[in-house]
Each structure stands twice: as structure tokens, then as C-alpha cells.
Design a protein around this motif. Sequence first.
Motif, mmCIF file in Angstrom:
data_model
loop_
_atom_site.group_PDB
_atom_site.id
_atom_site.type_symbol
_atom_site.label_atom_id
_atom_site.label_comp_id
_atom_site.label_asym_id
_atom_site.label_seq_id
_atom_site.Cartn_x
_atom_site.Cartn_y
_atom_site.Cartn_z
ATOM 1 N N TRP A 65 0.773 -1.248 0.000
ATOM 2 C CA TRP A 65 0.000 0.000 0.000
ATOM 3 C C TRP A 65 0.802 1.295 0.000
ATOM 4 O O TRP A 65 0.283 2.343 -0.426
ATOM 5 C CB TRP A 65 -0.975 0.017 1.183
ATOM 6 N N VAL A 66 2.073 1.287 0.416
ATOM 7 C CA VAL A 66 2.820 2.552 0.474
ATOM 8 C C VAL A 66 3.130 3.119 -0.920
ATOM 9 O O VAL A 66 2.767 4.269 -1.220
ATOM 10 C CB VAL A 66 4.116 2.399 1.304
ATOM 11 N N PRO A 67 3.788 2.354 -1.832
ATOM 12 C CA PRO A 67 4.044 2.911 -3.170
ATOM 13 C C PRO A 67 2.771 3.327 -3.918
ATOM 14 O O PRO A 67 2.744 4.399 -4.534
ATOM 15 C CB PRO A 67 4.788 1.774 -3.886
ATOM 16 N N PRO A 68 1.674 2.511 -3.883
ATOM 17 C CA PRO A 68 0.444 2.961 -4.558
ATOM 18 C C PRO A 68 -0.102 4.269 -4.003
ATOM 19 O O PRO A 68 -0.625 5.096 -4.761
ATOM 20 C CB PRO A 68 -0.533 1.807 -4.309
ATOM 21 N N LEU A 69 0.010 4.474 -2.689
ATOM 22 C CA LEU A 69 -0.464 5.734 -2.113
ATOM 23 C C LEU A 69 0.363 6.910 -2.627
ATOM 24 O O LEU A 69 -0.168 7.997 -2.881
ATOM 25 C CB LEU A 69 -0.405 5.677 -0.578
ATOM 26 N N PHE A 70 1.670 6.694 -2.784
ATOM 27 C CA PHE A 70 2.507 7.741 -3.359
ATOM 28 C C PHE A 70 2.142 7.985 -4.814
ATOM 29 O O PHE A 70 2.195 9.121 -5.299
ATOM 30 C CB PHE A 70 3.992 7.379 -3.246
ATOM 31 N N ASP A 71 1.770 6.917 -5.539
ATOM 32 C CA ASP A 71 1.323 7.080 -6.927
ATOM 33 C C ASP A 71 0.080 7.963 -6.992
ATOM 34 O O ASP A 71 -0.044 8.849 -7.844
ATOM 35 C CB ASP A 71 1.015 5.718 -7.558
ATOM 36 N N ILE A 72 -0.855 7.699 -6.095
ATOM 37 C CA ILE A 72 -2.094 8.491 -6.050
ATOM 38 C C ILE A 72 -1.778 9.937 -5.684
ATOM 39 O O ILE A 72 -2.319 10.879 -6.271
ATOM 40 C CB ILE A 72 -3.089 7.875 -5.053
ATOM 41 N N ALA A 73 -0.869 10.122 -4.704
ATOM 42 C CA ALA A 73 -0.459 11.475 -4.310
ATOM 43 C C ALA A 73 0.209 12.192 -5.470
ATOM 44 O O ALA A 73 -0.008 13.396 -5.682
ATOM 45 C CB ALA A 73 0.488 11.408 -3.108
ATOM 46 N N ILE A 94 14.801 17.302 -7.865
ATOM 47 C CA ILE A 94 13.396 16.957 -8.084
ATOM 48 C C ILE A 94 12.609 18.248 -8.273
ATOM 49 O O ILE A 94 12.704 19.173 -7.468
ATOM 50 C CB ILE A 94 12.813 16.210 -6.879
ATOM 51 N N SER A 95 11.810 18.310 -9.329
ATOM 52 C CA SER A 95 10.925 19.453 -9.515
ATOM 53 C C SER A 95 9.741 19.305 -8.570
ATOM 54 O O SER A 95 9.351 18.179 -8.224
ATOM 55 C CB SER A 95 10.448 19.539 -10.965
ATOM 56 N N PRO A 96 9.140 20.412 -8.118
ATOM 57 C CA PRO A 96 8.048 20.333 -7.141
ATOM 58 C C PRO A 96 6.918 19.395 -7.535
ATOM 59 O O PRO A 96 6.410 18.645 -6.706
ATOM 60 C CB PRO A 96 7.561 21.791 -7.050
ATOM 61 N N CYS A 97 6.523 19.408 -8.810
ATOM 62 C CA CYS A 97 5.387 18.578 -9.212
ATOM 63 C C CYS A 97 5.760 17.112 -9.387
ATOM 64 O O CYS A 97 4.897 16.269 -9.618
ATOM 65 C CB CYS A 97 4.743 19.114 -10.490
ATOM 66 N N ALA A 98 7.045 16.785 -9.268
ATOM 67 C CA ALA A 98 7.467 15.385 -9.404
ATOM 68 C C ALA A 98 7.884 14.775 -8.072
ATOM 69 O O ALA A 98 8.326 13.622 -8.036
ATOM 70 C CB ALA A 98 8.619 15.278 -10.395
ATOM 71 N N ILE A 99 7.727 15.525 -6.979
ATOM 72 C CA ILE A 99 8.138 15.018 -5.664
ATOM 73 C C ILE A 99 7.428 13.716 -5.302
ATOM 74 O O ILE A 99 8.078 12.733 -4.924
ATOM 75 C CB ILE A 99 7.906 16.091 -4.567
ATOM 76 N N PRO A 100 6.091 13.632 -5.417
ATOM 77 C CA PRO A 100 5.433 12.359 -5.069
ATOM 78 C C PRO A 100 5.865 11.207 -5.971
ATOM 79 O O PRO A 100 5.948 10.068 -5.528
ATOM 80 C CB PRO A 100 3.940 12.671 -5.257
ATOM 81 N N ILE A 101 6.126 11.506 -7.258
ATOM 82 C CA ILE A 101 6.592 10.465 -8.179
ATOM 83 C C ILE A 101 7.918 9.894 -7.684
ATOM 84 O O ILE A 101 8.115 8.676 -7.638
ATOM 85 C CB ILE A 101 6.774 11.038 -9.599
ATOM 86 N N PHE A 102 8.831 10.786 -7.313
ATOM 87 C CA PHE A 102 10.153 10.365 -6.850
ATOM 88 C C PHE A 102 10.032 9.549 -5.567
ATOM 89 O O PHE A 102 10.671 8.502 -5.421
ATOM 90 C CB PHE A 102 11.037 11.589 -6.622
ATOM 91 N N PHE A 103 9.196 10.011 -4.629
ATOM 92 C CA PHE A 103 9.050 9.294 -3.373
ATOM 93 C C PHE A 103 8.344 7.962 -3.557
ATOM 94 O O PHE A 103 8.591 7.008 -2.809
ATOM 95 C CB PHE A 103 8.337 10.158 -2.332
ATOM 96 N N ALA A 104 7.445 7.873 -4.539
ATOM 97 C CA ALA A 104 6.827 6.580 -4.858
ATOM 98 C C ALA A 104 7.900 5.601 -5.315
ATOM 99 O O ALA A 104 7.903 4.424 -4.918
ATOM 100 C CB ALA A 104 5.763 6.758 -5.941
ATOM 101 N N LEU A 105 8.832 6.085 -6.117
ATOM 102 C CA LEU A 105 9.898 5.232 -6.639
ATOM 103 C C LEU A 105 10.856 4.788 -5.539
ATOM 104 O O LEU A 105 11.158 3.595 -5.416
ATOM 105 C CB LEU A 105 10.662 5.968 -7.742
ATOM 106 N N ALA A 127 13.081 0.932 -1.588
ATOM 107 C CA ALA A 127 13.430 0.618 -0.200
ATOM 108 C C ALA A 127 12.664 -0.599 0.310
ATOM 109 O O ALA A 127 13.230 -1.467 0.994
ATOM 110 C CB ALA A 127 13.153 1.823 0.691
ATOM 111 N N LEU A 128 11.383 -0.675 -0.032
ATOM 112 C CA LEU A 128 10.562 -1.766 0.474
ATOM 113 C C LEU A 128 10.865 -3.087 -0.226
ATOM 114 O O LEU A 128 10.672 -4.150 0.344
ATOM 115 C CB LEU A 128 9.077 -1.411 0.330
ATOM 116 N N GLN A 129 11.352 -3.023 -1.480
ATOM 117 C CA GLN A 129 11.781 -4.235 -2.165
ATOM 118 C C GLN A 129 13.062 -4.774 -1.530
ATOM 119 O O GLN A 129 13.258 -5.969 -1.425
ATOM 120 C CB GLN A 129 12.023 -3.960 -3.655
ATOM 121 N N GLY A 130 13.957 -3.860 -1.142
ATOM 122 C CA GLY A 130 15.180 -4.260 -0.448
ATOM 123 C C GLY A 130 16.219 -4.936 -1.323
ATOM 124 O O GLY A 130 17.118 -5.608 -0.810
ATOM 125 N N SER A 131 16.146 -4.765 -2.643
ATOM 126 C CA SER A 131 17.135 -5.365 -3.542
ATOM 127 C C SER A 131 18.114 -4.299 -4.016
ATOM 128 O O SER A 131 17.731 -3.397 -4.764
ATOM 129 C CB SER A 131 16.437 -5.995 -4.753
#
Length: 230
Positions: free
Chosen positions: A97-105, A148-159, A164-168
Motif C-alpha cells: 500500500w505505500v508505493p500505490p499511495l505515493f502514486d495516487i499522491a 526533483i521538480s516540485p510537481c514530481a516530488i510524489p513520483i520520486f518518493f513513490a519510486l 526501499a521496500l523491495q530491499g534489492s
Amino acid sequence: MEDLYHFTITGGISAATYILVFVVGIVSAVLACYLPVLAMFAGYVQRGAAGDKRKAFLIAINFISGMVVTSLLAGLIFALLGQQFLPFVEKYRLLTWVPPLFDIAAGLQLLGVISFAMPAFQKPLSRPELPPSNASAFKLGIPYGLVISPCAIPIFFALISYIALQGSPLHGALLLTTYSLGKGVILVAVAVFSISILRKFAKWGGPVKKIAGYFSIIIGIVLLIVGFMK
């Protein structure tokens, strides 16, 4: 090599993920809020290339190479940090649920529903004391790997949350590098074609931003549904 390929394809991240991240990198570099950076980059390249497209291309490639170095290291670090929290990630299904929430944001940000701010990192490109050359372009590209441009901040954090959560470490380094290479495609185009292409970006930046916003929201919702159905 065969083992590396097997690990890359079966390690939870498909080839389609890399293609999507590459496209996201391209989209991030054509958004309206990134145009000032592109304009300054074009000016920087033209000072060194003096109208020579070959020189402009080489300067851009060296700049992107610097970005790639930073992206490789950052992706590796985010993944290694994520490894420390893998038991916590698995217990609470954070990857679901964390990356999808960042995608929505990210989508809401692109549509102007919400707004994130980040200090601009634009000064180095406009400093006249840095003579444009292949070597200086590489050095400038290193810190710009995480700009990071302001409008791409959530995109970057989603990535990075996904990394981080994949851990690879391998996937982390490659995914963030793929994102930078997507942005690099636009930087090369700007370096070679300069003002004319910037005008086109300015013209189509609005529609692209809206389409990307809706697409990001849809992707986030689909990932949430699929994740919780498993």
C-alpha cells in the motif's frame, strides 16, 4: 550472466517495471515546473557548444553520466536501508500500500489538487565561473542526479519507497538509474535542439501533466486493489 538475468526478471520486478520507470522519468522532465531547469541547462550547454550540435550532445551525455553515478549510489543506499526493515515491511505489507499511495499522491499533485514544495536546486547551472566542458558537465551532473521538480516530488518518493521496500540493491540501483536515463532523453533533446524544443514542451506541458496525473492515480488504485486481493 544467466543467473543475473534470472534474478533480475524473477526478483519481484519485471522488465515492464523498468519500462514504466523510464517513461516516468521522461514525463518528469517535461512537466511545466521542470522547464526552468531545462532552460538553464540549454543555456549552459550552448555556452560550451557554441552552436555545435556534436559538442552539445557530448556535454549532455557527460552531464547525464554524472546523474547516473548519483542514481546508482542512491538506489543502492535506499535498497540497503530498506533491507534493514524487511521484517517490518512484510509484517505490515508496506509494499502493498505505500508505493500505490505515493502514486495516487503524485497524480493529485500533477492535477493541482494538492501541492508539495521543495527548495529549488538551480544555482550551479547558472554560475558563470563554471566553464561548460565535458568534465565540468559530468561534475555538475552528479548533484543533479537527485534534483526533483516540485510537481514530481510524489513520483520520486513513490519510486524510492518501492526501492526501499523491495530491499534489492541491484534493483534499487538499476531502477533509479533508469529513472535518470528517462530524464536524460529530454536533456539530450534540449541540448541539441535547444529553444525550439523548449517551446514545444511549454505548449504540451499542461496536457501531458494532466494525462500523467490521471494515469498515476489509476495505476495507484489498481496496485492497491491487486495488492490486497493477493
